[in-house]
Design a protein around this motif. Structure first.
Motif, PDB file in Angstrom:
ATOM      1  N   ALA A   1       0.820  -1.202   0.000  1.00 37.91           N
ATOM      2  CA  ALA A   1       0.000   0.000   0.000  1.00 37.91           C
ATOM      3  C   ALA A   1       0.860   1.261   0.000  1.00 37.91           C
ATOM      4  N   TYR A   2       2.162   1.128   0.327  1.00 44.25           N
ATOM      5  CA  TYR A   2       3.059   2.270   0.420  1.00 44.25           C
ATOM      6  C   TYR A   2       4.294   2.013  -0.437  1.00 44.25           C
ATOM      7  N   THR A   3       4.803   3.082  -1.038  1.00 48.28           N
ATOM      8  CA  THR A   3       5.996   2.969  -1.866  1.00 48.28           C
ATOM      9  C   THR A   3       6.793   4.271  -1.806  1.00 48.28           C
ATOM     10  N   CYS A   4       8.031   4.199  -2.245  1.00 47.77           N
ATOM     11  CA  CYS A   4       8.899   5.378  -2.248  1.00 47.77           C
ATOM     12  C   CYS A   4       8.503   6.313  -3.390  1.00 47.77           C
ATOM     13  N   PRO A   5       8.443   7.618  -3.141  1.00 48.45           N
ATOM     14  CA  PRO A   5       8.100   8.554  -4.221  1.00 48.45           C
ATOM     15  C   PRO A   5       9.167   8.577  -5.324  1.00 48.45           C
ATOM     16  N   MET A   6      10.371   8.088  -5.018  1.00 41.22           N
ATOM     17  CA  MET A   6      11.448   8.028  -6.009  1.00 41.22           C
ATOM     18  C   MET A   6      11.459   6.686  -6.738  1.00 41.22           C
ATOM     19  N   ASN A   7      10.489   5.812  -6.409  1.00 37.85           N
ATOM     20  CA  ASN A   7      10.365   4.479  -7.022  1.00 37.85           C
ATOM     21  C   ASN A   7      11.612   3.621  -6.837  1.00 37.85           C
ATOM     22  N   CYS A   8      12.226   3.716  -5.662  1.00 34.27           N
ATOM     23  CA  CYS A   8      13.393   2.890  -5.367  1.00 34.27           C
ATOM     24  C   CYS A   8      12.981   1.423  -5.314  1.00 34.27           C
ATOM     25  N   GLU A   9      13.816   0.563  -5.872  1.00 34.83           N
ATOM     26  CA  GLU A   9      13.522  -0.863  -5.873  1.00 34.83           C
ATOM     27  C   GLU A   9      13.560  -1.401  -4.444  1.00 34.83           C
ATOM     28  N   GLY A  10      12.597  -2.241  -4.109  1.00 36.31           N
ATOM     29  CA  GLY A  10      12.548  -2.848  -2.783  1.00 36.31           C
ATOM     30  C   GLY A  10      11.926  -1.963  -1.719  1.00 36.31           C
ATOM     31  N   SER A  11      11.291  -0.856  -2.133  1.00 33.00           N
ATOM     32  CA  SER A  11      10.726   0.067  -1.149  1.00 33.00           C
ATOM     33  C   SER A  11       9.271  -0.219  -0.811  1.00 33.00           C
ATOM     34  N   ALA A  12       8.610  -1.088  -1.573  1.00 34.77           N
ATOM     35  CA  ALA A  12       7.189  -1.368  -1.351  1.00 34.77           C
ATOM     36  C   ALA A  12       6.967  -1.953   0.043  1.00 34.77           C
ATOM     37  N   SER A  13       5.898  -1.496   0.702  1.00 32.84           N
ATOM     38  CA  SER A  13       5.606  -1.938   2.060  1.00 32.84           C
ATOM     39  C   SER A  13       4.098  -1.921   2.281  1.00 32.84           C
ATOM     40  N   ASP A  14       3.647  -2.733   3.228  1.00 31.54           N
ATOM     41  CA  ASP A  14       2.226  -2.730   3.561  1.00 31.54           C
ATOM     42  C   ASP A  14       1.908  -1.759   4.684  1.00 31.54           C
ATOM     43  N   LYS A  15       2.936  -1.050   5.187  1.00 32.26           N
ATOM     44  CA  LYS A  15       2.726  -0.073   6.254  1.00 32.26           C
ATOM     45  C   LYS A  15       3.604   1.150   6.011  1.00 32.26           C
ATOM     46  N   PRO A  16       3.255   2.289   6.612  1.00 39.20           N
ATOM     47  CA  PRO A  16       4.065   3.496   6.423  1.00 39.20           C
ATOM     48  C   PRO A  16       5.453   3.327   7.030  1.00 39.20           C
ATOM     49  N   GLY A  17       6.387   4.105   6.541  1.00 35.90           N
ATOM     50  CA  GLY A  17       7.765   4.059   7.050  1.00 35.90           C
ATOM     51  C   GLY A  17       8.653   4.862   6.136  1.00 35.90           C
ATOM     52  N   SER A  18       9.937   4.518   6.111  1.00 38.16           N
ATOM     53  CA  SER A  18      10.856   5.219   5.230  1.00 38.16           C
ATOM     54  C   SER A  18      11.506   4.218   4.279  1.00 38.16           C
ATOM     55  N   CYS A  19      11.931   4.720   3.132  1.00 42.61           N
ATOM     56  CA  CYS A  19      12.545   3.902   2.093  1.00 42.61           C
ATOM     57  C   CYS A  19      13.886   3.370   2.585  1.00 42.61           C
ATOM     58  N   PRO A  20      14.136   2.056   2.430  1.00 42.77           N
ATOM     59  CA  PRO A  20      15.410   1.503   2.871  1.00 42.77           C
ATOM     60  C   PRO A  20      16.580   1.953   2.006  1.00 42.77           C
ATOM     61  N   LYS A  21      16.313   2.468   0.798  1.00 45.93           N
ATOM     62  CA  LYS A  21      17.386   2.909  -0.101  1.00 45.93           C
ATOM     63  C   LYS A  21      17.752   4.372   0.118  1.00 45.93           C
ATOM     64  N   CYS A  22      16.736   5.264   0.001  1.00 48.43           N
ATOM     65  CA  CYS A  22      17.038   6.701   0.021  1.00 48.43           C
ATOM     66  C   CYS A  22      16.597   7.398   1.307  1.00 48.43           C
ATOM     67  N   GLY A  23      15.794   6.719   2.114  1.00 50.07           N
ATOM     68  CA  GLY A  23      15.390   7.293   3.387  1.00 50.07           C
ATOM     69  C   GLY A  23      14.155   8.190   3.342  1.00 50.07           C
ATOM     70  N   MET A  24      13.614   8.425   2.153  1.00 50.96           N
ATOM     71  CA  MET A  24      12.419   9.271   2.041  1.00 50.96           C
ATOM     72  C   MET A  24      11.215   8.566   2.649  1.00 50.96           C
ATOM     73  N   ALA A  25      10.253   9.337   3.103  1.00 50.80           N
ATOM     74  CA  ALA A  25       9.031   8.773   3.670  1.00 50.80           C
ATOM     75  C   ALA A  25       8.229   8.082   2.573  1.00 50.80           C
ATOM     76  N   LEU A  26       7.738   6.874   2.875  1.00 50.71           N
ATOM     77  CA  LEU A  26       6.914   6.159   1.927  1.00 50.71           C
ATOM     78  C   LEU A  26       5.562   6.841   1.804  1.00 50.71           C
ATOM     79  N   VAL A  27       5.000   6.832   0.603  1.00 54.13           N
ATOM     80  CA  VAL A  27       3.709   7.453   0.368  1.00 54.13           C
ATOM     81  C   VAL A  27       2.682   6.381   0.015  1.00 54.13           C
ATOM     82  N   LYS A  28       1.434   6.646   0.364  1.00 58.90           N
ATOM     83  CA  LYS A  28       0.358   5.698   0.102  1.00 58.90           C
ATOM     84  C   LYS A  28       0.045   5.693  -1.393  1.00 58.90           C
ATOM     85  N   LYS A  29      -0.085   4.466  -1.935  1.00 59.44           N
ATOM     86  CA  LYS A  29      -0.437   4.337  -3.350  1.00 59.44           C
ATOM     87  C   LYS A  29      -1.884   4.767  -3.534  1.00 59.44           C
ATOM     88  N   SER A  30      -2.162   5.335  -4.704  1.00 59.33           N
ATOM     89  CA  SER A  30      -3.542   5.759  -4.966  1.00 59.33           C
ATOM     90  C   SER A  30      -4.323   4.686  -5.657  1.00 59.33           C
TER      91      SER A  30
END
Length: 185
Positions: free
Chosen positions: A156-185
């Protein structure tokens, strides 16, 4: 009487052998240790990527099963994905039909990926890695039962920079770039 006493002591020692064989280690200094009976045993912590975690020496290996592929993460003692510089790996896959296949694990970002043969329902996977000068392996069993018991969770959440491996089912931060994950529309 002496034989009975010796037999009782021997029985007590054999009962304690499994307890003595459990290896203890701590993930962080100052935290409580937890036991693992042997390399490859089930891991007591949550898996960082939603898969199954097994102990492999001083590391952990996480297997994430998807419909047509498996993702394998090499984790440190703090359960953070390690870089895969000069790391290689293979997986031996056993299907519910009893067919065995060997697949090469391809490094992709912070983890390995391998295609599962079409129409295969995995029962067991044995992952072998060469990383950081160590040969590591872990056995993942009853994958067909684990796949049935886990609900399909779409990220439901992904990195706004579309970093690989950033998809998550809960909010958090991207493991690659550190940006906050955003909810998919």
């Amino acid at each position: 009487m002496k034989i009975v006493r010796i037999s009782f002591i021997a029985a007590a020692l054999f009962a304690l052998v499994p307890l003595a064989s459990q290896a203890q280690h701590s993930h962080k200094p100052g935290t409580a240790a937890h036991g693992h009976q042997a390399a490859g045993e089930s891991h007591a912590h949550k898996s960082p990527h939603g898969g199954i975690v097994r102990t492999a020496g001083k590391y952990h290996i996480e297997l994430v099963q998807q419909a047509s592929e498996v993702h394998v993460y090499l984790l440190d003692a703090n359960e953070k994905a390690l870089p895969l510089d000069r790391s290689t790996g293979t997986a031996m896959l056993l299907s519910t039909a009893g067919k065995t296949s060997s697949v090469k694990l391809t490094p992709t970002g912070d983890h390995f990926v391998a295609a599962v043969p079409a129409g295969t329902t995995l029962r067991t996977a044995i992952v072998s890695l060469k990383a950081n000068g160590s040969s590591l392996s872990a056995r993942f069993e009853k994958l067909d039962k684990a796949a049935k018991s886990t609900k399909a969770v779409s990220a439901a959440y992904t990195c706004p920079m579309n970093c690989e491996g950033s998809a998550s089912d809960k909010p958090g931060s991207c493991p690659k770039c550190g940006m906050a994950l955003v909810k998919k529309s």
